[in-house]
Scaffold this active site. Structure first.
Site, short mmCIF file in Angstrom:
data_model
loop_
_atom_site.label_atom_id
_atom_site.label_comp_id
_atom_site.label_asym_id
_atom_site.label_seq_id
_atom_site.Cartn_x
_atom_site.Cartn_y
_atom_site.Cartn_z
N ALA A 66 0.83 -1.21 0.00
CA ALA A 66 0.00 0.00 0.00
C ALA A 66 0.87 1.27 0.00
O ALA A 66 0.71 2.16 -0.85
CB ALA A 66 -0.91 -0.01 1.23
N GLU A 117 10.18 -5.10 -5.00
CA GLU A 117 9.06 -5.86 -4.42
C GLU A 117 9.16 -7.29 -4.94
O GLU A 117 9.13 -7.51 -6.15
CB GLU A 117 7.73 -5.22 -4.82
CG GLU A 117 6.49 -6.08 -4.61
CD GLU A 117 6.25 -6.51 -3.17
OE1 GLU A 117 6.23 -5.64 -2.27
OE2 GLU A 117 6.12 -7.73 -2.92
N GLN A 130 -5.26 -6.17 1.65
CA GLN A 130 -5.36 -6.92 2.91
C GLN A 130 -6.60 -6.54 3.74
O GLN A 130 -7.18 -7.41 4.40
CB GLN A 130 -4.10 -6.73 3.75
CG GLN A 130 -2.84 -7.26 3.07
CD GLN A 130 -1.55 -6.84 3.79
OE1 GLN A 130 -1.41 -7.01 4.99
NE2 GLN A 130 -0.62 -6.28 3.04
N CYS A 141 -3.61 -3.89 11.82
CA CYS A 141 -5.06 -3.85 12.01
C CYS A 141 -5.49 -4.60 13.27
O CYS A 141 -6.04 -5.71 13.22
CB CYS A 141 -5.82 -4.39 10.81
SG CYS A 141 -7.56 -3.92 10.93
N ASP A 153 3.43 0.33 7.77
CA ASP A 153 3.53 -0.50 8.98
C ASP A 153 4.94 -0.74 9.48
O ASP A 153 5.13 -1.19 10.62
CB ASP A 153 2.93 -1.89 8.68
CG ASP A 153 1.43 -1.85 8.42
OD1 ASP A 153 0.82 -0.80 8.62
OD2 ASP A 153 0.88 -2.90 8.02
N CYS A 209 -9.93 1.89 11.94
CA CYS A 209 -10.18 0.46 11.95
C CYS A 209 -11.70 0.25 11.83
O CYS A 209 -12.40 0.41 12.83
CB CYS A 209 -9.64 -0.12 13.27
SG CYS A 209 -9.62 -1.88 13.29
P1 FAD Z 1 2.11 -3.83 3.01
O1 FAD Z 1 0.92 -3.37 2.27
O2 FAD Z 1 2.01 -5.10 3.79
O3 FAD Z 1 3.31 -3.94 1.97
C1 FAD Z 1 4.63 -4.22 2.33
C2 FAD Z 1 5.34 -4.75 1.09
O4 FAD Z 1 6.75 -4.81 1.35
C3 FAD Z 1 4.90 -6.16 0.72
O5 FAD Z 1 4.40 -6.18 -0.59
C4 FAD Z 1 6.15 -7.00 0.88
O6 FAD Z 1 6.26 -8.04 -0.08
C5 FAD Z 1 7.26 -5.96 0.71
N1 FAD Z 1 8.52 -6.37 1.35
C6 FAD Z 1 8.68 -6.94 2.56
N2 FAD Z 1 9.97 -7.21 2.79
C7 FAD Z 1 10.65 -6.79 1.69
C8 FAD Z 1 12.02 -6.80 1.31
N3 FAD Z 1 12.96 -7.34 2.10
N4 FAD Z 1 12.36 -6.26 0.12
C9 FAD Z 1 11.41 -5.70 -0.70
N5 FAD Z 1 10.11 -5.70 -0.40
C10 FAD Z 1 9.73 -6.23 0.77
N6 FAD Z 1 -6.09 -1.42 7.25
C11 FAD Z 1 -7.12 -0.53 7.21
O7 FAD Z 1 -6.90 0.66 7.04
N7 FAD Z 1 -8.42 -0.93 7.35
C12 FAD Z 1 -8.74 -2.22 7.53
O8 FAD Z 1 -9.92 -2.56 7.65
C13 FAD Z 1 -7.68 -3.20 7.59
N8 FAD Z 1 -7.96 -4.50 7.79
C14 FAD Z 1 -6.94 -5.42 7.76
C15 FAD Z 1 -7.24 -6.76 7.94
C16 FAD Z 1 -6.25 -7.72 7.88
C17 FAD Z 1 -6.61 -9.17 8.09
C18 FAD Z 1 -4.91 -7.33 7.59
C19 FAD Z 1 -3.83 -8.36 7.47
C20 FAD Z 1 -4.59 -5.99 7.46
C21 FAD Z 1 -5.60 -5.03 7.54
N9 FAD Z 1 -5.31 -3.65 7.42
C22 FAD Z 1 -6.34 -2.73 7.43
C23 FAD Z 1 -3.91 -3.19 7.48
C24 FAD Z 1 -3.33 -2.82 6.11
O9 FAD Z 1 -3.47 -3.86 5.19
C25 FAD Z 1 -1.87 -2.47 6.30
O10 FAD Z 1 -1.74 -1.55 7.34
C26 FAD Z 1 -1.27 -1.87 5.03
O11 FAD Z 1 -1.30 -2.83 4.00
C27 FAD Z 1 0.15 -1.40 5.29
O12 FAD Z 1 0.78 -0.99 4.11
P2 FAD Z 1 2.37 -1.16 3.98
O13 FAD Z 1 2.72 -0.65 2.64
O14 FAD Z 1 3.04 -0.61 5.17
O15 FAD Z 1 2.60 -2.73 4.04
#
Ligand code: FAD
Ligand code: UQ1
Length: 434
Positions: A27, A49, A57, A175, A314, A357
């Site tokens: 995201a 990625e 998610q 979450c 996150d 949430c």
């Molecule tokens: P992510 O979207 O998880 O992306 C991280 C990316 O980094 C991944 O694609 C991964 O492959 C990549 N990565 C990891 N390690 C490496 C590496 N070493 N090298 C290169 N790439 C790497 N949020 C809401 O706002 N509302 C909701 O209702 C909600 N419900 C949820 C329900 C569930 C069951 C879950 C699991 C999550 C929910 N969330 C919700 C939370 C939300 O999905 C996350 O907070 C959000 O996706 C965070 O975005 P991000 O980019 O930080 O991480």
């Protein structure tokens, strides 16, 4: 023709150095890359990625409740990479920020002028003894994993009776409301199936209350009470023994510290809310704090040690709840501050700590919790503490659209502006002017 063009693009933009390198294409990573791919010359932005599939998610809660298909939450990453940016399908295994460099699995180095770390939080089922094996056995599942979320729905539909346990870990989790959402939807389904009276539903949490944000504690306690859910606080799942269908919880004291005491509960259905940690490469990098998450300034989201590096999502150690909703506000801050940094100016724009949430409390009602560390930060003039159908419609229809068309394309900066307008008609505190 397309092949030739791709070849030309590759020659023009070798994958060795980028003006902006984004680590993680979730995201936050896609949102950040989209914003800056529009501002910078073609080929200036690289996204590392490893995965081919990108998951929405927040939809997993609905998938686990049979209200959305897994397919609807899944898109091919290649279709989401913003035009003008280059996707490096690999993972970072080593950060060397003193040389503005990362190393990929396989040994290739990539350098950058600026970097955004957006690696998310990793699911750590491995921290619970026996959990990884248990997830492959009947009765054990988790909405958190795309590989076990559909299993949750199947288990609920096949459930005949016994203990249905939903757990919340002792430590960070993305979450934080998702484990109890799963529990509430299950209650609705079991009632509809006419088997609810055969079930003893348990929500076992390591916290001392049902939810971490005070404003929503009473409404959620009411929901749990009405649904006859046995809420057990200060319990941390530490072991699963599939030979006995037994889940072992460590009892925690009032400060949340582990005690010697344990409690074993037999399960028919066990939904695991996994502990989450920063991804390994980040944990062992100079960006990490003691917890392993990326050490950034809570306001500017700039790395506390390397000013040409910012965080989003996150993977940071900011005190907000880890949600996609928070990411939208992170992106607004990042957009301004990284642009300032690129112009040689000091970033000053501050993230407001926003998180949200949508607490799904049945198959058609949601308590739309929105907050920061100081308390509620709600967008609408309506009563968001009350389970509502309009909020459910937002969760099911508006949020996925906002995510796919707004957030990951770098157009959705969170609801702060809408909130300002809705305060004009604020029926909650009667301060509105309309
Ligand atoms: P992510 O979207 O998880 O992306 C991280 C990316 O980094 C991944 O694609 C991964 O492959 C990549 N990565 C990891 N390690 C490496 C590496 N070493 N090298 C290169 N790439 C790497 N949020 C809401 O706002 N509302 C909701 O209702 C909600 N419900 C949820 C329900 C569930 C069951 C879950 C699991 C999550 C929910 N969330 C919700 C939370 C939300 O999905 C996350 O907070 C959000 O996706 C965070 O975005 P991000 O980019 O930080 O991480
Ligand atoms: C949000 O922006 C968002 O990301 C797109 C979510 O994740 C899918 C959410 O769950 C929520 C609640 C928001 C906040 C948006 C509004 C309109 C309240």
């Amino acid at each position: 023709m397309k092949k030739v063009t791709n070849q030309l693009v590759k020659q023009q933009f070798p994958a060795k150095h980028f003006k902006l390198l984004v680590v993680g294409g979730g995201a936050g990573g896609l949102g950040a890359a989209s914003k800056f791919a529009r501002k910078l010359p073609r080929g200036s932005v690289g996204i590392i990625e490893p995965h081919e599939d990108h998951y929405y998610q927040p939809g997993f809660t609905l998938v686990g409740g049979g209200l959305m298909s897994l397919k609807e939450t899944t898109r091919k990453q290649e279709k989401l990479i913003p035009s003008g940016a280059k996707w490096i399908r690999n993972e970072v295994v080593l950060f060397t920020p003193t040389q503005n460099m990362v190393t990929l699995d396989g040994g290739e180095d990539i350098s950058y002028d600026y970097m955004v770390v957006a690696m998310g939080a990793h699911l750590r089922f491995d921290k619970i003894k026996g959990a990884l094996e248990a997830l492959e056995t009947p009765g054990v599942c988790s909405n958190y994993s795309p590989f076990h979320v559909e299993k949750h729905y199947r288990e609920v539909m096949n459930f005949q009776g016994g203990n249905a346990i939903y757990t919340y870990p002792n430590g960070p989790i993305k979450c934080a409301g998702a484990p109890q959402k799963a529990c509430y939807i299950t209650d609705s389904i079991l009632r509809q199936r006419g088997v609810r009276e055969n079930a003893h539903m348990i929500y076992a949490t390591s916290l001392d209350k049902i939810f971490g944000v005070e404003n929503y504690v009473k409404p959620l306690e009411k929901v749990a009470q009405e649904k006859d859910i046995d809420v057990r606080t200060r319990r941390n799942l530490i072991e699963i023994d599939t030979s006995k269908n037994s889940a072992t919880f460590q009892l925690l004291d009032e400060d949340g510290a582990a005690t010697e005491e344990t409690e074993k509960i037999e399960y028919s259905l066990l939904h695991i809310g996994p502990p989450c940690s920063a991804p390994k490469a980040l944990r062992k990098s100079p960006f990490a704090d003691k917890s392993g998450f990326m050490d950034v300034d809570d306001g500017t989201l700039q790395s506390n040690r390397f000013p040409n590096v910012f965080g989003v999502g996150d993977c940071m150690n900011t005190p907000n709840a880890k949600t996609a909703a928070s990411v939208s506000s992170h992106l607004k801050t990042l957009d301004r501050n990284l642009t300032l940094a690129m112009l040689g100016r000091k970033p000053y724009f501050k993230y407001d700590g926003y998180a949200s949430c949508p607490l799904v409390v049945s198959k058609n009602r949601v308590i739309l919790a929105e907050f920061n560390s100081n308390g509620p930060l709600e967008t609408t003039p309506l009563n968001q503490k009350k389970p509502a159908y309009w909020a459910f419609l937002m969760k099911k229809h508006l949020m996925p659209a906002l995510y796919w068309n707004g957030l990951i394309r770098g157009y959705w900066n969170g609801p702060a502006t809408i909130r300002k307008f809705s305060r004009l008609v604020d029926s909650k505190n009667r301060k509105g002017i309309l």
